[in-house]
Write a protein that holds these residues in place. Structure first.
Motif, mmCIF file in Angstrom:
data_model
loop_
_atom_site.group_PDB
_atom_site.id
_atom_site.type_symbol
_atom_site.label_atom_id
_atom_site.label_comp_id
_atom_site.label_asym_id
_atom_site.label_seq_id
_atom_site.Cartn_x
_atom_site.Cartn_y
_atom_site.Cartn_z
ATOM 1 N N SER A 32 -2.384 -6.448 9.443
ATOM 2 C CA SER A 32 -1.250 -6.080 8.590
ATOM 3 C C SER A 32 -1.742 -5.130 7.508
ATOM 4 C CB SER A 32 -0.636 -7.313 7.929
ATOM 5 O OG SER A 32 -0.142 -8.186 8.915
ATOM 6 N N SER A 34 -0.686 -2.596 4.070
ATOM 7 C CA SER A 34 0.265 -2.429 2.970
ATOM 8 C C SER A 34 0.911 -1.048 2.948
ATOM 9 C CB SER A 34 -0.435 -2.649 1.626
ATOM 10 O OG SER A 34 -0.976 -3.937 1.575
ATOM 11 N N ASP A 35 0.247 -0.083 3.588
ATOM 12 C CA ASP A 35 0.759 1.289 3.627
ATOM 13 C C ASP A 35 0.171 2.003 4.839
ATOM 14 O OD1 ASP A 35 -1.872 1.973 2.892
ATOM 15 O OD2 ASP A 35 -1.353 2.223 0.788
ATOM 16 N N LEU A 64 5.028 -0.622 5.401
ATOM 17 C CA LEU A 64 4.160 -1.668 5.925
ATOM 18 C C LEU A 64 3.862 -1.385 7.390
ATOM 19 C CD1 LEU A 64 5.920 -4.817 4.443
ATOM 20 C CD2 LEU A 64 3.893 -3.653 3.557
#
Length: 110
Positions: A32, A34-35, A64
């Motif tokens: 995963s 964040s950007d 995301l």
């Protein structure tokens, strides 16, 4: 389980950095982010003073992101350090996924 390796080689535009991340486990690994950034590279002097950071001055999408690495699958991330001056350095590269730990480093002489 993730395993990371880092290679640093001279290239036409500077030092070519490559971080390779492999899923060495038996099951898939979810990553995963964040950007839009997926990896980071930093060059430091042996005393720890930062000389260069790949992400410095770069913009990334603010969305995301999720990726999955199946067992045995690899991902490669590349950067070029231009204008490297002669000296000894520690080069580090790592995956910036939130819950995954994959980092590698090596000492280089330019």
């Amino acid at each position: 389980m993730l395993d990371a390796t880092l290679t640093v080689e001279p290239g036409e535009a500077g030092l070519a950095l490559r971080l390779t991340v492999e899923n060495t486990g038996d099951g898939p690994v979810s990553l995963s982010f964040s950007d839009g950034q997926r990896a980071e590279f930093v060059v430091e002097r042996p005393d720890g003073g930062e000389v260069w950071r790949w992400s410095e001055g770069r913009s990334f999408t603010m969305a995301l992101g999720n990726e999955e690495l199946r067992p045995g699958e690899t991902r490669e991330f590349e950067a070029t350090w231009e204008g490297a001056e002669s000296g000894e350095y520690v080069v580090r590269g790592w995956l910036v996924a939130r819950e995954a730990d994959a980092e590698a480093e090596m000492r280089v002489t330019v």
